[in-house]
Design a protein around this motif. Structure first.
Motif, short mmCIF file in Angstrom:
data_model
loop_
_atom_site.label_atom_id
_atom_site.label_comp_id
_atom_site.label_asym_id
_atom_site.label_seq_id
_atom_site.Cartn_x
_atom_site.Cartn_y
_atom_site.Cartn_z
N ASN A 1 0.79 -1.18 0.05
CA ASN A 1 0.48 0.05 0.26
C ASN A 1 0.79 1.44 -0.07
O ASN A 1 0.34 2.02 0.60
CB ASN A 1 -1.00 0.22 1.80
CG ASN A 1 -2.06 -0.42 0.76
OD1 ASN A 1 -2.48 -1.17 0.04
ND2 ASN A 1 -3.07 -1.62 2.84
N SER A 2 1.72 1.05 -0.65
CA SER A 2 2.60 2.38 -0.42
C SER A 2 3.55 3.13 -2.08
O SER A 2 3.21 2.20 -3.17
CB SER A 2 4.28 2.33 0.36
OG SER A 2 4.54 0.78 -0.82
N ASN A 3 3.36 4.19 -2.81
CA ASN A 3 4.10 5.11 -3.32
C ASN A 3 5.54 4.82 -3.43
O ASN A 3 6.14 4.79 -2.21
CB ASN A 3 3.09 6.00 -3.49
CG ASN A 3 1.62 6.19 -4.08
OD1 ASN A 3 1.37 5.26 -5.23
ND2 ASN A 3 1.03 6.23 -3.16
N GLY B 1 12.25 9.00 -10.86
CA GLY B 1 11.10 9.50 -11.58
C GLY B 1 9.62 9.22 -11.71
O GLY B 1 8.80 10.05 -11.92
N GLU B 2 9.84 7.82 -11.65
CA GLU B 2 8.63 7.13 -12.00
C GLU B 2 7.79 6.57 -10.48
O GLU B 2 8.29 5.99 -9.76
CB GLU B 2 9.21 5.47 -12.85
CG GLU B 2 9.34 5.88 -14.36
CD GLU B 2 9.09 5.05 -14.88
OE1 GLU B 2 8.34 3.99 -15.27
OE2 GLU B 2 9.62 4.49 -15.69
N THR B 3 6.98 6.77 -10.55
CA THR B 3 5.96 6.17 -9.19
C THR B 3 5.26 4.85 -9.60
O THR B 3 4.41 5.04 -11.03
CB THR B 3 5.58 7.72 -8.56
OG1 THR B 3 6.18 8.74 -8.57
CG2 THR B 3 4.60 7.19 -7.24
N PHE B 4 5.39 4.41 -9.12
CA PHE B 4 4.60 3.32 -8.87
C PHE B 4 3.90 2.60 -7.43
O PHE B 4 4.48 2.81 -6.81
CB PHE B 4 5.35 1.94 -9.64
CG PHE B 4 6.72 0.89 -8.92
CD1 PHE B 4 7.87 2.62 -9.25
CD2 PHE B 4 6.57 0.40 -7.73
CE1 PHE B 4 8.91 2.23 -8.31
CE2 PHE B 4 7.43 0.25 -6.72
CZ PHE B 4 8.88 1.04 -7.47
N LEU B 5 2.55 1.84 -7.52
CA LEU B 5 1.71 1.84 -6.32
C LEU B 5 2.28 -0.03 -6.38
O LEU B 5 1.95 -0.80 -6.69
CB LEU B 5 0.42 1.58 -6.59
CG LEU B 5 -0.50 1.49 -5.38
CD1 LEU B 5 -0.16 2.12 -4.52
CD2 LEU B 5 -1.67 1.08 -5.76
N VAL B 6 2.52 0.35 -4.83
CA VAL B 6 2.91 -1.50 -4.26
C VAL B 6 1.53 -2.08 -3.83
O VAL B 6 1.64 -1.46 -2.34
CB VAL B 6 4.16 -1.44 -3.14
CG1 VAL B 6 4.08 -3.23 -3.52
CG2 VAL B 6 4.76 -1.39 -4.85
N LEU C 1 11.32 -8.62 -7.92
CA LEU C 1 10.53 -7.80 -6.96
C LEU C 1 11.49 -6.33 -5.76
O LEU C 1 10.79 -5.55 -5.12
CB LEU C 1 9.58 -8.75 -5.79
CG LEU C 1 8.50 -9.63 -6.51
CD1 LEU C 1 8.49 -10.91 -5.38
CD2 LEU C 1 7.42 -8.82 -6.32
N ALA C 2 12.38 -7.28 -5.46
CA ALA C 2 13.31 -5.64 -4.74
C ALA C 2 13.71 -4.94 -5.34
O ALA C 2 13.64 -4.15 -4.42
CB ALA C 2 15.32 -6.94 -4.49
N ALA C 3 13.65 -4.81 -7.13
CA ALA C 3 13.88 -3.59 -7.37
C ALA C 3 13.08 -2.74 -7.22
O ALA C 3 13.09 -1.31 -7.47
CB ALA C 3 14.37 -4.32 -8.39
N HIS C 4 11.54 -3.04 -6.98
CA HIS C 4 10.20 -2.23 -6.62
C HIS C 4 10.30 -2.66 -5.14
O HIS C 4 9.00 -1.48 -4.98
CB HIS C 4 9.21 -2.83 -6.94
CG HIS C 4 9.20 -2.79 -9.27
ND1 HIS C 4 10.09 -3.37 -9.90
CD2 HIS C 4 8.91 -1.68 -9.49
CE1 HIS C 4 10.21 -3.68 -10.86
NE2 HIS C 4 9.54 -2.03 -10.82
N TRP D 1 0.87 -9.73 -9.53
CA TRP D 1 1.21 -9.26 -8.46
C TRP D 1 0.70 -8.01 -7.21
O TRP D 1 1.92 -7.32 -6.23
CB TRP D 1 2.88 -9.41 -8.21
CG TRP D 1 3.06 -10.54 -7.93
CD1 TRP D 1 2.35 -12.13 -7.97
CD2 TRP D 1 4.96 -11.84 -9.08
NE1 TRP D 1 3.15 -13.32 -8.19
CE2 TRP D 1 4.08 -12.87 -8.98
CE3 TRP D 1 5.34 -11.20 -8.97
CZ2 TRP D 1 5.20 -13.94 -9.34
CZ3 TRP D 1 6.84 -11.87 -9.04
CH2 TRP D 1 6.04 -13.31 -9.72
N GLY D 2 -0.19 -7.22 -8.30
CA GLY D 2 -0.25 -5.78 -7.09
C GLY D 2 0.86 -4.64 -7.12
O GLY D 2 0.47 -3.78 -6.22
N ILE D 3 1.71 -4.81 -8.75
CA ILE D 3 2.79 -3.90 -8.78
C ILE D 3 3.00 -2.90 -9.66
O ILE D 3 2.30 -4.16 -10.84
CB ILE D 3 4.41 -4.41 -7.89
CG1 ILE D 3 4.24 -5.18 -7.18
CG2 ILE D 3 5.53 -3.64 -8.70
CD1 ILE D 3 5.03 -5.95 -7.06
#
Length: 310
Positions: free
Chosen positions: A14-16, A21-26, A53-56, A257-259
């Motif tokens: 549940n975090s951005n 510069g790119e924003t993604f939701l987990v 996954l770790a990179a995100h 996987w919700g990313i």
């Protein structure tokens, strides 16, 4: 975000996150699983998945095939389970064991990551119960098939996963070769598949049906919505290097996987893999099938020619 968010949740959920510069939701997920059968590049895809996954920003605890085998689960969960929990798990079925494992990993603010196979789509009670547990627990799943069913069958025969139903492995003289899975570790060993054409053709036809049914059932159970193919996920390794195709395919897996993944991050990870752009494209099937002539005729006569490379 999952509606049944609980103490199992990963703190990265549940975090951005912003990278380059790119924003993604987990999204919230106490566990993530790759639903894939053997002979699809699954071992490498599992390790690559962890790097992506770790990179995100997702911290994972990988339990291998612990989603299917309790012995593997217990072996990989040593640092998470208390002694009392380990004893408790010994008397549980795999579903209850996984429930306890999710709680234990959640206490460390990690997400559990594991592989399971397509038997998850079966109606057999144990598998149905497990699929229901996955959905109710908020475990996020991605489904991967090897697109070329002939390649998949040949690999299963060469690795002795098939128990001789579709064929058996032979050496370059046509003699039985029992190196099986270990053949992968011996570059000097040539292993062909002698395919039982009378068995192979109906089994390939059934494989096509089974794949459609697997997707339908897993979709009905709320676990997946689409299939991703291993050839696309791993195309970045080929000399004909399609990094864009692999990036797009991994973005789909990560979305399962919700990313909301970053294409830039995916490309960076893939570009740093040791075999990027180094593997030759798959050769003709005559290089791996001992009785290729018979197999070729059989497949052409039964509407399966699309799987042949000549």
């Amino acid at each position: 975000s999952n509606s049944n968010s609980n103490s199992n949740s990963n703190s990265n959920s549940n975090s951005n996150s912003t990278v380059s510069g790119e924003t993604f939701l987990v999204e919230d997920a106490p566990g993530r699983t790759l639903i894939v059968d053997g002979c699809s590049g699954s071992s490498y895809m599992m390790s690559l998945s962890q790097r992506l996954l770790a990179a995100h920003g997702v911290t994972v605890h990988a339990i291998g095939e612990g989603g299917s085998h309790k012995a593997d689960l217990m072996k990989k969960m040593g640092r998470f389970f208390t002694e009392a929990e380990m004893k408790e798990v010994e008397g549980m079925d795999i579903t209850e064991s996984l429930r306890l494992a999710l709680q234990a990993v959640g206490r460390k603010n990690e997400t559990m990551f594991f592989k399971t196979n397509t038997e998850l789509a079966k109606w057999e009670p144990t598998w149905y119960r497990k699929a229901t547990f996955f959905r109710n627990s908020g475990i996020k799943s991605a489904l991967v098939f090897r697109r070329n069913i002939l390649d998949w069958n040949v690999c299963r025969v060469r690795d002795c996963f098939d128990n001789g139903h579709r064929g058996y492995p032979v050496d370059d003289k046509g003699e039985l070769n029992q190196a099986c899975f270990d053949r992968r570790n011996d570059p000097n060993l040539t292993t062909y598949a002698f395919m039982r054409t009378d068995q192979l053709i109906p089994k390939m036809q059934q494989d096509e049906i089974d794949r459609n049914e697997t997707l339908r059932k897993l979709s009905d159970r709320g676990l997946v919505t689409e299939v991703v193919y291993s050839e696309d996920l791993l195309s970045f390794e080929r000399k004909s290097n399609s990094l864009d195709l692999s990036t797009k395919s991994w973005k789909t897996v990560l979305a399962s996987w919700g990313i909301n993944a970053s294409s830039e991050i995916i490309q960076t990870v893939l570009s740093n893999e040791p075999l990027v752009g180094k593997l030759p494209d798959p050769g003709p099937h005559s290089e791996v099938i001992w009785n290729f002539g018979n197999v070729s005729h059989g497949l052409r006569d039964n509407g399966l020619a699309k799987y042949l490379r000549t």
